[in-house]
Enzyme design. Sequence first.
Site, PDB file in Angstrom:
ATOM      1  N   HIS A 120      29.672  30.087  24.994  1.00 39.20           N
ATOM      2  CA  HIS A 120      30.643  30.877  25.753  1.00 39.20           C
ATOM      3  C   HIS A 120      31.750  31.346  24.811  1.00 39.20           C
ATOM      4  CE1 HIS A 120      34.127  31.526  28.448  1.00 39.20           C
ATOM      5  NE2 HIS A 120      33.209  31.901  29.315  1.00 39.20           N
ATOM      6  N   ASP A 178      37.152  45.323  30.702  1.00 34.79           N
ATOM      7  CA  ASP A 178      36.541  44.008  30.473  1.00 34.79           C
ATOM      8  C   ASP A 178      36.071  43.501  31.835  1.00 34.79           C
ATOM      9  OD1 ASP A 178      35.697  41.591  29.559  1.00 34.79           O
ATOM     10  OD2 ASP A 178      37.663  40.839  28.958  1.00 34.79           O
ATOM     11  N   MET A 179      34.785  43.631  32.082  1.00 38.66           N
ATOM     12  CA  MET A 179      34.268  43.358  33.415  1.00 38.66           C
ATOM     13  C   MET A 179      33.003  42.512  33.373  1.00 38.66           C
ATOM     14  SD  MET A 179      32.372  46.947  34.416  1.00 38.66           S
ATOM     15  CE  MET A 179      31.000  46.158  35.282  1.00 38.66           C
ATOM     16  N   ALA A 180      32.869  41.674  34.373  1.00 36.67           N
ATOM     17  CA  ALA A 180      31.599  40.993  34.601  1.00 36.67           C
ATOM     18  C   ALA A 180      30.703  41.948  35.374  1.00 36.67           C
ATOM     19  CB  ALA A 180      31.825  39.714  35.397  1.00 36.67           C
ATOM     20  N   LYS A 230      22.875  48.556  40.949  1.00 43.09           N
ATOM     21  CA  LYS A 230      23.410  49.088  39.683  1.00 43.09           C
ATOM     22  C   LYS A 230      23.939  47.969  38.801  1.00 43.09           C
ATOM     23  CE  LYS A 230      24.605  53.594  41.674  1.00 43.09           C
ATOM     24  NZ  LYS A 230      25.684  54.568  41.964  1.00 43.09           N
ATOM     25  N   GLY A 312      43.075  48.028  31.961  1.00 41.75           N
ATOM     26  CA  GLY A 312      43.805  47.231  30.988  1.00 41.75           C
ATOM     27  C   GLY A 312      45.307  47.273  31.136  1.00 41.75           C
TER      28      GLY A 312
END
Length: 362
Positions: A120, A178-180, A230, A312
């Site tokens: 991680h 910054d995305m999951a 998606k 951001g």
Amino acid sequence: MSLPTRFDWVLLQEFCANVFKKAGLKKQNAELVADSLIQADLRGVDSHGVVRTSIYLKRIEEGMINPAADIEVEKESDSTALVNGNNQIGSVVGVNALKVALKKAKENGVALVGVKNSNHFGTGAYYLLKAIEQNMILLVMSNASQTMPPTGGVRPFLGTNPLAVGVPAGDAVPYILDMATSLVARGKIIVASQKGEEIPLGWAIDKDGNPTTNAEAALEGSVLPVGGPKGYAISMFIDILSGVLTGAGFGKYVNNMYENWEQPQNVGHFFIAIDINKFIPIELFKQRMDQYISEIKAEPKAPNVDEILIPGEIEHRRVIYKKANGIELPSKVVKELQEIAQKYGLDLSQAIFNQKNKEVTK
């Protein structure tokens, strides 16, 4: 006696660095890991902040992470490289791979760097900001252990595999996505569980495939992909680049750091760095970015919207606020840090935020 839950970010970072040094990391690497965790908390990404300290330490203590491992470039060309993390702690592996990517991009315009045998590695934004400092565009991807089903499935197969993109600007705040690929990062459900809070409906399903607002049930089940099919497709693409292509684990072969105590995680990452100067002069690019951002923010606003923000920007403001007002931690995390401090002969109380400091408005 329990400690307050608000901490000075600089002192808390020093505490965490000392913890990781005690755990066997070299001074430079310990400071890097601590920096990665604190930067996440400052940006409001609590799921990737100091809450991760205890699990990182446990995996080091159980031999699931090798804090003494040397990271090596196993294969390379002018613009590509394959980095073997050799099971070193993830953020150390990530920063070393980033250095390779930025160097090659400066020399050749673009670089693609894959990583295997990692762990991680924290937030993608941590790497984006380092690249932005060097006037680079950066894309970062990583796979993760199984927490999300394929669309139409019930059982977790994919990770919440994150995608991060950073672009420098001039006077404007840089663009940082910054995305999951899940609707929310699983870490947010972990934090909700620690706080004893419910989660919004639609974030996750339980182990039988039923929608749930119970954080504990969600952790036993699966998080759901953002955008349905998606998000599932994007997560799969990231797994292909980060895992299948690099030789790292993929799908069910990326091991869960909370549950698997027999094997290393074997997480894979993928970095794409672009030297802006190879396209147009950096100052011109920054001027154009500032113009682009200002024109977006000047667009007509929907009812009850005070301001149009770019990706951001909220996190950038949080950093400013928390640096002035301290980082607030859940009491459970503070208790964990107290136990860690006692174990390693450190004093967590020295990192408590000084209430006399001038507070600023959020």
